[in-house]
Motif scaffolding. Structure first.
Motif, PDB file in Angstrom:
ATOM      1  N   GLY A 232       0.763  -1.242  -0.046  1.00 24.63           N
ATOM      2  CA  GLY A 232       0.085   0.026  -0.121  1.00 24.63           C
ATOM      3  C   GLY A 232       0.794   1.194   0.059  1.00 24.63           C
ATOM      4  N   ASP A 233       0.130   2.550  -0.215  1.00 26.63           N
ATOM      5  CA  ASP A 233       0.905   3.601  -0.293  1.00 26.63           C
ATOM      6  C   ASP A 233       1.532   4.064   0.962  1.00 26.63           C
ATOM      7  OD1 ASP A 233       0.149   4.477  -3.089  1.00 26.63           O
ATOM      8  OD2 ASP A 233      -1.573   4.728  -2.408  1.00 26.63           O
ATOM      9  N   PHE A 234       1.287   3.482   2.123  1.00 26.03           N
ATOM     10  CA  PHE A 234       1.659   3.883   3.419  1.00 26.03           C
ATOM     11  C   PHE A 234       3.169   3.421   3.571  1.00 26.03           C
ATOM     12  CE2 PHE A 234       2.439   3.756   8.126  1.00 26.03           C
ATOM     13  CZ  PHE A 234       1.866   4.991   8.290  1.00 26.03           C
ATOM     14  N   VAL A 235       3.572   2.512   2.711  1.00 25.49           N
ATOM     15  CA  VAL A 235       4.812   2.004   2.826  1.00 25.49           C
ATOM     16  C   VAL A 235       6.089   2.913   2.304  1.00 25.49           C
ATOM     17  CG1 VAL A 235       5.159   0.931   0.623  1.00 25.49           C
ATOM     18  CG2 VAL A 235       6.428  -0.162   2.680  1.00 25.49           C
ATOM     19  N   ARG A 236       5.659   3.880   1.697  1.00 27.97           N
ATOM     20  CA  ARG A 236       6.389   4.920   1.279  1.00 27.97           C
ATOM     21  C   ARG A 236       6.372   5.915   2.160  1.00 27.97           C
ATOM     22  NH1 ARG A 236       6.535   6.275  -5.034  1.00 27.97           N
ATOM     23  NH2 ARG A 236       8.450   7.344  -4.353  1.00 27.97           N
ATOM     24  N   TYR A 237       7.760   6.665   2.617  1.00 32.17           N
ATOM     25  CA  TYR A 237       7.734   7.871   3.457  1.00 32.17           C
ATOM     26  C   TYR A 237       7.140   8.932   2.734  1.00 32.17           C
ATOM     27  CZ  TYR A 237       9.650   6.250   7.836  1.00 32.17           C
ATOM     28  OH  TYR A 237       9.722   5.900   9.247  1.00 32.17           O
ATOM     29  N   ARG A 238       7.633   8.863   1.384  1.00 32.06           N
ATOM     30  CA  ARG A 238       7.134  10.405   0.614  1.00 32.06           C
ATOM     31  C   ARG A 238       6.290   9.968  -0.627  1.00 32.06           C
ATOM     32  NH1 ARG A 238      12.130  10.983   2.478  1.00 32.06           N
ATOM     33  NH2 ARG A 238      13.036   9.915   0.820  1.00 32.06           N
ATOM     34  N   PRO A 239       4.989   9.425  -0.180  1.00 29.85           N
ATOM     35  CA  PRO A 239       4.345   9.023  -1.345  1.00 29.85           C
ATOM     36  C   PRO A 239       3.802  10.075  -2.457  1.00 29.85           C
ATOM     37  CG  PRO A 239       2.871   9.147   0.519  1.00 29.85           C
ATOM     38  CD  PRO A 239       4.203   9.487   0.985  1.00 29.85           C
ATOM     39  N   GLU A 240       3.599   9.519  -3.594  1.00 26.40           N
ATOM     40  CA  GLU A 240       3.225  10.510  -4.837  1.00 26.40           C
ATOM     41  C   GLU A 240       1.889  11.540  -4.219  1.00 26.40           C
ATOM     42  OE1 GLU A 240       5.202  11.212  -7.375  1.00 26.40           O
ATOM     43  OE2 GLU A 240       6.420   9.654  -6.555  1.00 26.40           O
ATOM     44  N   PHE A 241       1.920  12.697  -4.917  1.00 27.46           N
ATOM     45  CA  PHE A 241       0.874  13.515  -4.456  1.00 27.46           C
ATOM     46  C   PHE A 241      -0.296  13.234  -5.517  1.00 27.46           C
ATOM     47  CE2 PHE A 241      -1.766  17.382  -4.242  1.00 27.46           C
ATOM     48  CZ  PHE A 241      -2.047  17.335  -2.819  1.00 27.46           C
ATOM     49  N   GLU A 242      -1.115  12.280  -5.463  1.00 32.60           N
ATOM     50  CA  GLU A 242      -2.479  11.946  -6.211  1.00 32.60           C
ATOM     51  C   GLU A 242      -3.516  11.866  -5.644  1.00 32.60           C
ATOM     52  OE1 GLU A 242      -0.919   7.404  -6.605  1.00 32.60           O
ATOM     53  OE2 GLU A 242      -0.115   8.860  -8.189  1.00 32.60           O
ATOM     54  N   PRO A 243      -4.583  11.638  -6.307  1.00 27.19           N
ATOM     55  CA  PRO A 243      -6.043  11.832  -5.450  1.00 27.19           C
ATOM     56  C   PRO A 243      -6.228  10.505  -4.463  1.00 27.19           C
ATOM     57  CG  PRO A 243      -6.560  12.094  -7.718  1.00 27.19           C
ATOM     58  CD  PRO A 243      -4.930  11.922  -7.667  1.00 27.19           C
ATOM     59  N   ARG A 244      -5.437   9.427  -4.724  1.00 25.15           N
ATOM     60  CA  ARG A 244      -5.603   8.091  -3.728  1.00 25.15           C
ATOM     61  C   ARG A 244      -4.712   8.425  -2.390  1.00 25.15           C
ATOM     62  NH1 ARG A 244      -2.546   2.921  -5.614  1.00 25.15           N
ATOM     63  NH2 ARG A 244      -0.483   4.153  -6.421  1.00 25.15           N
ATOM     64  N   THR A 245      -3.759   9.360  -2.443  1.00 24.35           N
ATOM     65  CA  THR A 245      -2.921   9.821  -1.484  1.00 24.35           C
ATOM     66  C   THR A 245      -3.197  11.061  -0.761  1.00 24.35           C
ATOM     67  OG1 THR A 245      -1.217  10.511  -2.761  1.00 24.35           O
ATOM     68  CG2 THR A 245      -1.065   8.137  -2.289  1.00 24.35           C
ATOM     69  N   TRP A 246      -3.983  11.838  -1.244  1.00 24.53           N
ATOM     70  CA  TRP A 246      -4.473  13.027  -0.585  1.00 24.53           C
ATOM     71  C   TRP A 246      -4.802  13.151   0.784  1.00 24.53           C
ATOM     72  CZ3 TRP A 246      -8.305  15.622  -4.649  1.00 24.53           C
ATOM     73  CH2 TRP A 246      -7.562  15.903  -5.600  1.00 24.53           C
ATOM     74  N   ILE A 247      -5.241  11.978   1.464  1.00 22.85           N
ATOM     75  CA  ILE A 247      -5.569  11.836   2.963  1.00 22.85           C
ATOM     76  C   ILE A 247      -4.018  11.895   3.653  1.00 22.85           C
ATOM     77  CG2 ILE A 247      -5.956   9.395   3.049  1.00 22.85           C
ATOM     78  CD1 ILE A 247      -8.527  10.658   4.653  1.00 22.85           C
ATOM     79  N   LEU A 248      -3.198  11.175   2.865  1.00 23.54           N
ATOM     80  CA  LEU A 248      -1.788  10.964   3.510  1.00 23.54           C
ATOM     81  C   LEU A 248      -1.100  12.411   3.794  1.00 23.54           C
ATOM     82  CD1 LEU A 248      -0.598   7.777   1.793  1.00 23.54           C
ATOM     83  CD2 LEU A 248      -1.381   7.958   4.254  1.00 23.54           C
ATOM     84  N   TRP A 249      -1.274  13.246   2.627  1.00 21.73           N
ATOM     85  CA  TRP A 249      -0.649  14.248   2.680  1.00 21.73           C
ATOM     86  C   TRP A 249      -1.404  15.505   3.591  1.00 21.73           C
ATOM     87  CZ3 TRP A 249       4.153  15.391   1.107  1.00 21.73           C
ATOM     88  CH2 TRP A 249       4.796  14.543   0.335  1.00 21.73           C
ATOM     89  N   LEU A 250      -2.864  15.551   3.135  1.00 18.17           N
ATOM     90  CA  LEU A 250      -3.465  16.667   3.688  1.00 18.17           C
ATOM     91  C   LEU A 250      -4.252  16.196   4.921  1.00 18.17           C
ATOM     92  CD1 LEU A 250      -5.249  17.686   0.204  1.00 18.17           C
ATOM     93  CD2 LEU A 250      -3.223  18.788   1.554  1.00 18.17           C
ATOM     94  N   GLY A 251      -4.407  15.178   5.453  1.00 24.17           N
ATOM     95  CA  GLY A 251      -4.921  14.836   6.619  1.00 24.17           C
ATOM     96  C   GLY A 251      -4.462  15.604   7.956  1.00 24.17           C
ATOM     97  N   PRO A 252      -3.102  15.333   7.988  1.00 21.59           N
ATOM     98  CA  PRO A 252      -2.569  16.050   9.220  1.00 21.59           C
ATOM     99  C   PRO A 252      -2.922  17.705   9.416  1.00 21.59           C
ATOM    100  CG  PRO A 252      -0.871  14.659   8.341  1.00 21.59           C
ATOM    101  CD  PRO A 252      -2.276  14.772   7.396  1.00 21.59           C
ATOM    102  N   PHE A 253      -3.150  18.362   8.009  1.00 21.11           N
ATOM    103  CA  PHE A 253      -3.388  19.516   8.008  1.00 21.11           C
ATOM    104  C   PHE A 253      -4.936  20.030   8.524  1.00 21.11           C
ATOM    105  CE2 PHE A 253       0.329  19.125   5.404  1.00 21.11           C
ATOM    106  CZ  PHE A 253       1.311  19.845   6.084  1.00 21.11           C
ATOM    107  N   VAL A 254      -5.594  18.955   7.819  1.00 16.54           N
ATOM    108  CA  VAL A 254      -7.053  18.949   8.108  1.00 16.54           C
ATOM    109  C   VAL A 254      -7.401  18.952   9.718  1.00 16.54           C
ATOM    110  CG1 VAL A 254      -9.437  18.009   7.448  1.00 16.54           C
ATOM    111  CG2 VAL A 254      -7.721  18.446   5.907  1.00 16.54           C
ATOM    112  N   ALA A 255      -6.509  18.013  10.289  1.00 17.32           N
ATOM    113  CA  ALA A 255      -6.823  17.657  11.630  1.00 17.32           C
ATOM    114  C   ALA A 255      -6.432  18.892  12.523  1.00 17.32           C
ATOM    115  CB  ALA A 255      -6.058  16.240  12.074  1.00 17.32           C
TER     116      ALA A 255
END
Length: 157
Positions: free
Chosen positions: A93-116
């Motif tokens: 899964g995408d979580f295995v990468r420390y810096r996943p690509e910024f794409e729709p399926r990984t938006w939550i990984l990138w934006l989740g902390p800021f939204v929280a």
């Protein structure tokens, strides 16, 4: 202590110091310095699925050891770094990468902390405004009788 026990104790101490108890085998280095550098870069890019806060290079978990060996194997077979990362993402899964690509399926990984953080700040601001409004509305107003009693108490002291 008998001589037999003493020898057994010395043998046990020697075995413990010579063979580590953590069960981790010393992992091989790659012969080609370029491949070794690529391996190091990839191992620092991939996250341990079990530990989640360590790279597979840092982790002592068995799954990380298996992942390191798989990366070595893919490097020897001529895969590119991107192909190896894609293979690991496909498996874990995408979580295995420390810096996943910024794409729709990984938006939550990138934006989740800021939204929280934004939601948390919003909640704190709302609670603060409500508390201030409530204390402002509920400020005590003394009646004439209460005011006279208070003045009397102050004069008596």
């Amino acid at each position: 202590m008998t001589p037999e026990w003493r020898r057994l104790l010395i043998l046990l101490v020697v075995l413990i110091t010579v063979f580590p108890l953590n069960g981790q085998a010393r992992e091989e280095r790659m012969d080609d310095p370029e491949l070794q550098q690529r391996f190091s870069d990839l191992a620092d890019e991939l996250r341990c699925p079990k530990c989640q806060n360590e790279t597979i290079a840092e982790s002592g978990a068995p799954i990380s050891s298996d992942m390191r060996e798989r990366v070595r194997q893919l490097l020897r077979e001529g895969y590119t770094d991107e192909e190896i990362l894609e293979a690991m993402v496909a498996r874990f899964g995408d979580f295995v990468r420390y810096r996943p690509e910024f794409e729709p399926r990984t938006w939550i990984l990138w934006l989740g902390p800021f939204v929280a953080i934004a939601v948390g700040i919003g909640v704190v601001v709302m609670i603060t405004l409500r508390t201030r409004r409530r204390t402002k509305d509920e400020s005590p107003v003394l009646s004439d009788e209460e005011r006279q009693r208070a003045e009397q108490w102050l004069r008596d002291d």
